[in-house]
Design an enzyme around this catalytic site. Structure first.
Site, PDB file in Angstrom:
ATOM      1  N   ARG A 137       0.833  -1.205   0.000  1.00  0.00           N
ATOM      2  CA  ARG A 137       0.000   0.000   0.000  1.00  0.00           C
ATOM      3  C   ARG A 137       0.870   1.258   0.000  1.00  0.00           C
ATOM      4  O   ARG A 137       0.544   2.240  -0.681  1.00  0.00           O
ATOM      5  CB  ARG A 137      -0.945  -0.021   1.204  1.00  0.00           C
ATOM      6  CG  ARG A 137      -2.100  -1.009   1.025  1.00  0.00           C
ATOM      7  CD  ARG A 137      -2.747  -1.391   2.354  1.00  0.00           C
ATOM      8  NE  ARG A 137      -3.942  -2.220   2.173  1.00  0.00           N
ATOM      9  CZ  ARG A 137      -3.907  -3.514   1.880  1.00  0.00           C
ATOM     10  NH1 ARG A 137      -2.732  -4.126   1.741  1.00  0.00           N
ATOM     11  NH2 ARG A 137      -5.019  -4.206   1.731  1.00  0.00           N
ATOM     12  N   SER A 151     -12.528 -11.073  -2.425  1.00  0.00           N
ATOM     13  CA  SER A 151     -11.275 -10.515  -1.906  1.00  0.00           C
ATOM     14  C   SER A 151     -11.467  -9.051  -1.547  1.00  0.00           C
ATOM     15  O   SER A 151     -11.997  -8.270  -2.346  1.00  0.00           O
ATOM     16  CB  SER A 151     -10.152 -10.623  -2.942  1.00  0.00           C
ATOM     17  OG  SER A 151      -8.978  -9.984  -2.474  1.00  0.00           O
ATOM     18  N   GLN A 171      -9.131  -7.124  -1.559  1.00  0.00           N
ATOM     19  CA  GLN A 171      -8.199  -6.407  -2.431  1.00  0.00           C
ATOM     20  C   GLN A 171      -8.894  -5.746  -3.610  1.00  0.00           C
ATOM     21  O   GLN A 171      -8.369  -4.787  -4.174  1.00  0.00           O
ATOM     22  CB  GLN A 171      -7.118  -7.360  -2.935  1.00  0.00           C
ATOM     23  CG  GLN A 171      -6.153  -7.807  -1.849  1.00  0.00           C
ATOM     24  CD  GLN A 171      -5.165  -8.853  -2.337  1.00  0.00           C
ATOM     25  OE1 GLN A 171      -5.286  -9.375  -3.446  1.00  0.00           O
ATOM     26  NE2 GLN A 171      -4.184  -9.169  -1.516  1.00  0.00           N
ATOM     27  N   GLU A 186      -5.470 -15.229   5.961  1.00  0.00           N
ATOM     28  CA  GLU A 186      -4.110 -15.605   5.570  1.00  0.00           C
ATOM     29  C   GLU A 186      -3.509 -16.621   6.540  1.00  0.00           C
ATOM     30  O   GLU A 186      -2.605 -17.377   6.179  1.00  0.00           O
ATOM     31  CB  GLU A 186      -3.206 -14.354   5.540  1.00  0.00           C
ATOM     32  CG  GLU A 186      -3.380 -13.479   4.333  1.00  0.00           C
ATOM     33  CD  GLU A 186      -2.678 -14.044   3.110  1.00  0.00           C
ATOM     34  OE1 GLU A 186      -1.553 -14.549   3.235  1.00  0.00           O
ATOM     35  OE2 GLU A 186      -3.280 -13.992   2.023  1.00  0.00           O
TER      36      GLU A 186
END
Length: 407
Positions: free
Chosen positions: A12, A150, A152, A294
């Site tokens: 990021r 996701s 993301q 994760e």
């Protein structure tokens, strides 16, 4: 022990710095395959990224331009964070990566960008290989996305949104977005660079058009990378302290503490760092891991070594990670002798006597972490490919060997 910086924060910081109005410094970044490829991708777009020093990277923005070819490797952060930035470039930008990267979901972000007027060519499934034909600007406005696959997808759009002419109002429609802490990390870091982000309405993110300031980013130690080492303490009855842990973190440390405590470990925070101590007891747990998906492979390994059964749920989206992690864990833990039932969104694990086996890693760093944890308690566990840990922690084999030697 000390660990390199967070992959999520490093990624990021690289994107925000590349889109800022002035130079930035990234202190204590993670140097691993994902972040090295991210840096190379930004350089291909015309950003000056100096990674010559291990502990201090500099980023000097420049006009974004093509033609460019970007290798995403197997990194979700690159394939989802860079296309929106590439849409701001003048020219054509091509994306591709490792063979399995073509199987990772990308269609929601492709469709969202198309709805904002960006020209994108994608595979028939909407994934890689991908070509973004940038005009030098993105008008922005309103977009709808299903980000249940996701978080993301949301982060990738938000990171570039301050540079869109009209900013962006992004609305999620669908099942819950996983990995909520990563979304909070994105919005916190955008605000730290001067962007204006409103997330007061659930599942809606509004980003105003604005510049972003160049600044110094200090990257926290990687909490996901620390998980197998904390697990080692829980399995062996030892103690592991992660030095340099900040008092105020942007990572989901509270949830990780809850989970290790539920498993039977003791977790403390002090000036020395974040410490996990094994108590000799490893309990089965029933847990929703959606915020820390994760870590599912590491917690699955601990569950296989626990005194009672466990259910790990809420992680359907990890079927689209580096590999189908749910299926891979079921296969490999089953080979070692555990009783494993597979759900669409997780696993039930019944501890049984385990035996040595060749533990396939599927080119997935988190699967290697799971195998290493199992190997602490079960003789004869052989990792098919420990080199895959270079994706996020190249030092893993040496750190693990040193930890075991000290114990």
């Amino acid at each position: 022990m000390r660990l390199p910086g967070s992959k999520s924060m490093t990624a990021r910081a690289l994107i925000i710095s590349a889109l800022a109005d002035g130079p930035s410094v990234i202190e204590a970044p993670l140097r691993a395959r994902d972040t090295v490829l991210m840096s190379a991708g930004l350089r291909a777009l015309g950003v000056a990224v100096d990674t010559s020093e291990d502990d201090r990277w500099t980023v000097v923005p420049g006009p974004l331009r093509g033609p460019a070819r970007i290798d995403v490797g197997l990194a979700g952060t690159i394939m989802r964070f860079l296309p929106p930035a590439a849409a701001l470039a003048e020219g054509t930008v091509e994306f591709d990566g490792d063979p399995h990267a073509r199987n990772r979901p990308l269609l929601p972000i492709v469709e969202a960008l198309r709805s904002l007027g960006v020209t994108i060519e994608a595979s028939p499934t909407g994934g890689l290989p991908l070509t973004v034909s940038g005009s030098g600007l993105v008008e922005g406005g309103e977009a709808v996305i299903d980000a249940s696959g996701s978080s993301q997808f949301v982060s990738g759009l938000l990171l570039s949104a301050p540079r869109f002419t009209k900013g962006l109002t992004l609305r999620h429609e669908g099942p819950p977005v996983p990995s909520a802490p990563h979304l909070r990390m994105t919005t916190h870091m955008l605000r730290a660079a001067g962007a204006v982000v409103d997330e007061s309405v659930p599942d809606v993110w509004a980003v105003e058009p604005s510049g972003m300031r160049g600044r110094t980013w200090t990257i926290e130690p990687d909490l996901s990378g620390a998980a197998p080492f904390f697990a080692a303490a829980a399995v062996t009855g030892g103690t592991v302290t992660l030095a340099g842990w900040p008092s105020d973190s942007w990572q989901p440390v509270e949830r990780v503490i809850e989970l290790f405590t539920a498993l039977g470990a003791e977790v403390t925070r002090s000036e020395a760092g974040l410490t996990v101590r094994g108590t000799g007891t490893l309990r089965g747990i029933s847990a929703d891991l959606s915020e820390v998906s994760e870590l599912t492979p590491v917690f699955a390994a601990l569950a296989a070594l626990a005194e009672g059964p466990s259910e790990l749920r809420g992680v359907a989206h990890i079927r689209g990670h580096e590999t189908d992690r749910i299926a891979a864990l079921a296969a490999e833990l089953g080979k070692a002798g555990a009783g494993v039932a597979e759900f669409p969104d997780g696993l039930r694990i019944e501890p049984r006597p385990l035996s040595g086996t060749a533990f396939e890693t599927y080119a997935d760093h988190r699967m290697a972490h799971a195998a290493a944890v199992i190997g602490l308690a079960v003789p004869g566990i052989h990792l098919a490919d420990v080199g895959c840990t270079s994706k996020t922690l190249p030092e893993f084999p040496e750190l693990w060997a040193g930890l075991v030697a000290r114990s």
